[in-house]
Write a protein that holds these residues in place. Structure first.
Motif, mmCIF file in Angstrom:
data_model
loop_
_atom_site.group_PDB
_atom_site.id
_atom_site.type_symbol
_atom_site.label_atom_id
_atom_site.label_comp_id
_atom_site.label_asym_id
_atom_site.label_seq_id
_atom_site.Cartn_x
_atom_site.Cartn_y
_atom_site.Cartn_z
ATOM 1 N N VAL A 219 0.847 -1.194 0.000
ATOM 2 C CA VAL A 219 0.000 0.000 0.000
ATOM 3 C C VAL A 219 0.883 1.245 0.000
ATOM 4 N N THR A 220 0.725 2.088 -0.998
ATOM 5 C CA THR A 220 1.565 3.278 -1.106
ATOM 6 C C THR A 220 1.166 4.318 -0.067
ATOM 7 N N GLU A 221 2.101 5.235 0.205
ATOM 8 C CA GLU A 221 1.840 6.300 1.183
ATOM 9 C C GLU A 221 0.607 7.103 0.799
ATOM 10 N N LEU A 228 -7.440 1.887 3.358
ATOM 11 C CA LEU A 228 -7.834 1.356 4.653
ATOM 12 C C LEU A 228 -9.096 1.998 5.210
ATOM 13 N N PHE A 229 -9.263 3.301 4.982
ATOM 14 C CA PHE A 229 -10.382 4.010 5.595
ATOM 15 C C PHE A 229 -11.475 4.386 4.594
ATOM 16 N N GLU A 248 -13.731 -0.716 7.270
ATOM 17 C CA GLU A 248 -15.186 -0.781 7.299
ATOM 18 C C GLU A 248 -15.687 -2.088 6.679
ATOM 19 N N ALA A 249 -15.028 -2.531 5.603
ATOM 20 C CA ALA A 249 -15.438 -3.775 4.942
ATOM 21 C C ALA A 249 -15.274 -4.979 5.869
ATOM 22 N N ALA A 250 -14.290 -4.906 6.771
ATOM 23 C CA ALA A 250 -14.027 -6.026 7.685
ATOM 24 C C ALA A 250 -14.851 -5.946 8.956
ATOM 25 N N SER A 251 -15.642 -4.907 9.106
ATOM 26 C CA SER A 251 -16.397 -4.721 10.347
ATOM 27 C C SER A 251 -17.292 -5.928 10.623
ATOM 28 N N ILE A 280 -12.967 5.367 12.065
ATOM 29 C CA ILE A 280 -12.223 5.812 10.894
ATOM 30 C C ILE A 280 -12.937 6.996 10.266
ATOM 31 N N THR A 281 -12.181 7.785 9.513
ATOM 32 C CA THR A 281 -12.743 8.916 8.781
ATOM 33 C C THR A 281 -12.371 8.757 7.313
#
Length: 465
Positions: A219-221, A228-229, A248-251, A280-281
């Motif tokens: 995952v790039t900076e 992720l968010f 959120e997908a893994a919630s 998360i935002t």
């Protein structure tokens, strides 16, 4: 005049007023592929059993029940009982706010008043269509994940190993799996960290929920927060639509964050904030989203040494290592080598339809003397290669490709092998040495080698490093 759009979608309108049905159908037919109507709400069960509608517009007040909305609520319940994912818009001539709120609470998507403004009606139905599409996509993703989990779980119903070091790992898994404690899995590349993470998930209270794997090293900076968010449409140049992030997908399920040691210090700070707050935002909004996730982390890097060198945040380490599982290298669990090799032999003889029945004792003995720098992953590929290339019913020592004579050190093996083979081995040795120099840090190693991270990852995969 309203803007004409590409026709798609199937709409059903139920209202006991013939004029309303005709007006709505004439207008909506210009914008949607199919618009069906019916005056009788009693026809709803047959209609939705024969056709899958994207949006249903349902009158709240029929002739039998002019103003209370009870009949509308009854049919709303009937529709959602048959298909909870159905998108229903309630329509009524009575602007009762309490009734509108109740309709939304009971499962309706929206609420419109008669007589309506055509543009507003179109906007409401289009929004409902997008919701239907997003629900369908979410269902597909869940289905795909279930299939993937079934596929993976069928290959790893049980982790292969009976050595004393693996028995300690099994004991720890049994102790922590049923909790929601954060787990940090430490071990060299190829030791099976993801397999252990999935074993924890399968034995947890979240086993029937999603397991999502994220390779943080890939995952790039710039895309870290988006991946992720999540992000909202228009958050940046390429954000053409809303996107749900991995958190959120893994919630409700488990999130496996591999290569946690590769995060830069700024990204470590963002990760720590999300873990501490369990919120998360998404990029492009100030909206906080609660996440209910069981976190499992993994790395092959020396995090404690990195903390001393100020390369890894101590507070993040203490946040992720509630429970630590140290996976032994293959050379430290040689008792498991033969059953592992036989497992891979069975797997690949079936895959390639080869009549190979066993591995000779001399081949096993030679394999046990080898250093296995790539651990189980290297063993797996070695067995696969042998199965493909051999024409014998029993695998012999010469069927396995080793870097050098077994009584040499690992580095000596590779250097001797370079003299005997080709330039690819030089590149392989150089990559390993640079990775060792930087304690497995992909970004630093790529910089020294003059490669991009993506290019280095491709070579790691190519050489099974």
């Amino acid at each position: 005049m309203s803007r004409r759009i590409n026709k798609s979608g199937k709409i059903l309108i139920i209202d006991d007023n013939e004029d309303v049905l005709q007006a709505a159908k004439i207008f909506l037919k210009r914008h949607f592929l199919q618009v069906d109507t019916d005056k009788n709400p009693g026809a709803i069960p047959a209609l939705i059993s024969n056709e899958q509608y994207d949006v249903i517009l349902l009158d709240m007040n029929f002739t039998k029940d002019v103003s209370s909305g009870k009949e509308g609520f009854f049919w709303l319940d009937q529709i959602l009982e048959r298909d909870p994912s159905t998108v229903v818009i309630m329509i009524t001539a009575y602007g009762d706010v309490d009734m509108a709120v109740r309709a939304i609470k009971e499962g309706a998507t929206d609420f419109v008043l008669k007589p309506w403004n055509n543009e507003k009606l179109l906007a409401t139905v289009l929004a409902a269509m997008r919701l239907r599409e997003s629900r369908h996509e979410a269902h597909q993703l869940r289905s795909q994940q279930e299939i993937m989990n079934e596929d993976i779980n069928s290959k790893f119903k049980d982790i292969i190993g009976s050595s004393s070091s693996m028995m300690k790992v099994f004991e720890t898994i049994e102790q922590v799996a049923s909790t929601d404690a954060n787990v940090l899995i430490l071990g060299e590349n190829g030791t099976g960290k993801e397999v252990i993470a999935r074993a924890i998930h399968r034995r947890s209270k979240r086993a029937d929920k999603v397991f999502i794997n994220v390779d943080l090293g890939a995952v790039t900076e710039t895309l870290f927060e988006s991946e992720l968010f999540g992000h909202v449409k228009g958050a940046f140049t390429d954000a053409k639509q809303d996107r749900v992030g991995r958190f959120e997908a893994a919630s409700g399920g488990s999130l496996f964050l591999d290569e946690i040691g590769n995060l830069s210090m700024p990204l470590q700070a963002k990760m720590l904030t999300a873990l501490q707050n369990k919120k998360i935002t998404p990029v492009g909004t100030n909206k906080l989203i609660d996440v209910d996730v069981r976190f499992i982390f993994a790395t092959n890097m020396p995090l404690y040494d990195m903390v001393k060198k100020n390369e890894f945040r101590q507070d993040l380490l203490y946040r992720i290592n509630t429970i630590e599982i140290h996976l032994p290298s293959l050379r430290d669990r040689l008792d498991d080598l033969e059953p592992l090799a036989m497992h891979f032999l069975s797997m690949y003889t079936k895959k390639y339809n080869k009549p190979i029945h066993s591995i000779s004792p001399s081949a096993i003995k030679r394999m046990q003397k080898y250093h296995w720098p790539g651990n189980i992953r290297e063993l797996q590929h070695s067995v696969e290669r042998a199965v493909i290339l051999t024409g014998k019913p029993t695998l012999q020592p010469e069927d396995f490709f080793f870097n050098a004579d077994n009584n040499k050190s690992a580095e000596g093996q590779e250097e001797l092998h370079i003299e005997k083979y080709d330039l690819e081995e030089v590149e392989k040795l150089l990559i390993r040495k640079v990775l060792k120099k930087h304690n497995g840090n992909i970004s630093k190693a790529a910089g020294d080698l003059g490669l991009t991270r993506a290019s280095l990852y491709r070579r790691l995969e190519k050489y099974d490093i």
